[in-house]
Design a protein around this motif. Structure first.
Motif, mmCIF file in Angstrom:
data_model
loop_
_atom_site.group_PDB
_atom_site.id
_atom_site.type_symbol
_atom_site.label_atom_id
_atom_site.label_comp_id
_atom_site.label_asym_id
_atom_site.label_seq_id
_atom_site.Cartn_x
_atom_site.Cartn_y
_atom_site.Cartn_z
ATOM 1 N N ILE A 104 8.600 9.847 -11.735
ATOM 2 C CA ILE A 104 9.122 8.496 -11.829
ATOM 3 C C ILE A 104 9.324 8.182 -13.313
ATOM 4 O O ILE A 104 8.420 8.314 -14.123
ATOM 5 C CB ILE A 104 8.159 7.465 -11.196
ATOM 6 C CG1 ILE A 104 8.079 7.680 -9.714
ATOM 7 C CG2 ILE A 104 8.581 6.049 -11.520
ATOM 8 C CD1 ILE A 104 7.156 6.740 -8.987
ATOM 9 N N GLU B 80 0.830 -1.212 0.000
ATOM 10 C CA GLU B 80 0.000 0.000 0.000
ATOM 11 C C GLU B 80 0.861 1.257 0.000
ATOM 12 O O GLU B 80 0.565 2.224 -0.717
ATOM 13 C CB GLU B 80 -0.930 0.012 1.217
ATOM 14 C CG GLU B 80 -2.056 -0.992 1.138
ATOM 15 C CD GLU B 80 -2.850 -1.097 2.427
ATOM 16 O OE1 GLU B 80 -2.436 -0.526 3.469
ATOM 17 O OE2 GLU B 80 -3.898 -1.777 2.411
ATOM 18 N N MET B 81 1.909 1.251 0.810
ATOM 19 C CA MET B 81 2.814 2.401 0.872
ATOM 20 C C MET B 81 3.489 2.626 -0.482
ATOM 21 O O MET B 81 3.617 3.763 -0.938
ATOM 22 C CB MET B 81 3.862 2.183 1.968
ATOM 23 C CG MET B 81 3.293 2.213 3.365
ATOM 24 S SD MET B 81 4.409 1.546 4.639
ATOM 25 C CE MET B 81 5.838 2.578 4.457
ATOM 26 N N SER B 82 3.897 1.548 -1.128
ATOM 27 C CA SER B 82 4.545 1.651 -2.438
ATOM 28 C C SER B 82 3.573 2.201 -3.470
ATOM 29 O O SER B 82 3.939 3.037 -4.298
ATOM 30 C CB SER B 82 5.047 0.277 -2.887
ATOM 31 O OG SER B 82 6.006 -0.199 -1.993
ATOM 32 N N HIS B 83 2.350 1.736 -3.417
ATOM 33 C CA HIS B 83 1.316 2.210 -4.341
ATOM 34 C C HIS B 83 1.096 3.714 -4.176
ATOM 35 O O HIS B 83 1.056 4.458 -5.162
ATOM 36 C CB HIS B 83 0.023 1.432 -4.097
ATOM 37 C CG HIS B 83 -1.072 1.768 -5.035
ATOM 38 N ND1 HIS B 83 -2.174 2.487 -4.658
ATOM 39 C CD2 HIS B 83 -1.224 1.495 -6.351
ATOM 40 C CE1 HIS B 83 -2.972 2.641 -5.699
ATOM 41 N NE2 HIS B 83 -2.415 2.041 -6.736
ATOM 42 N N LYS B 84 0.966 4.160 -2.932
ATOM 43 C CA LYS B 84 0.764 5.588 -2.672
ATOM 44 C C LYS B 84 1.955 6.414 -3.144
ATOM 45 O O LYS B 84 1.796 7.502 -3.690
ATOM 46 C CB LYS B 84 0.511 5.836 -1.187
ATOM 47 C CG LYS B 84 -0.863 5.420 -0.751
ATOM 48 C CD LYS B 84 -1.080 5.693 0.715
ATOM 49 C CE LYS B 84 -2.438 5.172 1.132
ATOM 50 N NZ LYS B 84 -2.674 5.354 2.566
ATOM 51 N N LEU B 85 3.153 5.903 -2.924
ATOM 52 C CA LEU B 85 4.353 6.599 -3.354
ATOM 53 C C LEU B 85 4.363 6.784 -4.866
ATOM 54 O O LEU B 85 4.654 7.859 -5.374
ATOM 55 C CB LEU B 85 5.605 5.848 -2.901
ATOM 56 C CG LEU B 85 6.943 6.434 -3.317
ATOM 57 C CD1 LEU B 85 7.137 7.804 -2.678
ATOM 58 C CD2 LEU B 85 8.067 5.503 -2.931
ATOM 59 N N ILE B 86 4.017 5.726 -5.582
ATOM 60 C CA ILE B 86 3.997 5.805 -7.040
ATOM 61 C C ILE B 86 2.899 6.757 -7.514
ATOM 62 O O ILE B 86 3.113 7.559 -8.426
ATOM 63 C CB ILE B 86 3.812 4.399 -7.655
ATOM 64 C CG1 ILE B 86 5.094 3.591 -7.413
ATOM 65 C CG2 ILE B 86 3.489 4.474 -9.138
ATOM 66 C CD1 ILE B 86 4.962 2.116 -7.726
ATOM 67 N N GLU B 87 1.724 6.689 -6.901
ATOM 68 C CA GLU B 87 0.621 7.572 -7.290
ATOM 69 C C GLU B 87 0.944 9.039 -7.082
ATOM 70 O O GLU B 87 0.500 9.891 -7.845
ATOM 71 C CB GLU B 87 -0.638 7.232 -6.479
ATOM 72 C CG GLU B 87 -1.416 6.066 -6.985
ATOM 73 C CD GLU B 87 -2.695 5.902 -6.210
ATOM 74 O OE1 GLU B 87 -2.775 6.271 -5.008
ATOM 75 O OE2 GLU B 87 -3.659 5.394 -6.815
ATOM 76 N N THR B 88 1.687 9.344 -6.040
ATOM 77 C CA THR B 88 1.938 10.751 -5.696
ATOM 78 C C THR B 88 3.252 11.278 -6.243
ATOM 79 O O THR B 88 3.532 12.466 -6.109
ATOM 80 C CB THR B 88 1.913 10.942 -4.172
ATOM 81 O OG1 THR B 88 2.925 10.131 -3.577
ATOM 82 C CG2 THR B 88 0.557 10.597 -3.597
ATOM 83 N N SER B 89 4.031 10.421 -6.853
ATOM 84 C CA SER B 89 5.312 10.853 -7.395
ATOM 85 C C SER B 89 5.108 11.339 -8.827
ATOM 86 O O SER B 89 4.604 10.624 -9.672
ATOM 87 C CB SER B 89 6.333 9.717 -7.362
ATOM 88 O OG SER B 89 7.553 10.177 -7.857
ATOM 89 N N SER B 90 5.533 12.554 -9.077
ATOM 90 C CA SER B 90 5.332 13.115 -10.407
ATOM 91 C C SER B 90 6.548 12.941 -11.297
ATOM 92 O O SER B 90 6.523 13.327 -12.455
ATOM 93 C CB SER B 90 5.000 14.607 -10.289
ATOM 94 O OG SER B 90 6.069 15.289 -9.649
#
Length: 73
Positions: free
Chosen positions: A71, A59-69
């Motif tokens: 990558i 879940e943390m990885s998913h949120k990180l990817i979603e909020t990273s502009s």
């Protein structure tokens, strides 16, 4: 389960991020998943890791990817 999921300590595997309360690197989870293994298979091999920890890391990885502009593949 404790609130802490990941531990980074220079005294444990040279600071490699591990599942809290274990010496199991977080990277091992992603290696297993990348090779097509299931979460259950990973948990069988690393009995000290709890299913809740795995789910939280994902879940943390998913949120990180979603909020990273920024990558890049």
């Amino acid at each position: 389960m404790q609130n802490r999921i990941i531990n980074i300590d220079p005294e444990i595997l040279g600071g490699t991020p591990v599942f809290f309360g274990t010496r199991v690197p977080i990277k091992n989870l992603f290696d297993y998943l990348e090779s097509g293994e299931s979460i259950d298979y990973f948990l069988d091999d690393f009995e000290g890791v709890q299913r809740e920890q795995v789910i939280k890391v994902l879940e943390m990885s998913h949120k990180l990817i979603e909020t990273s502009s920024s990558i890049f593949v």
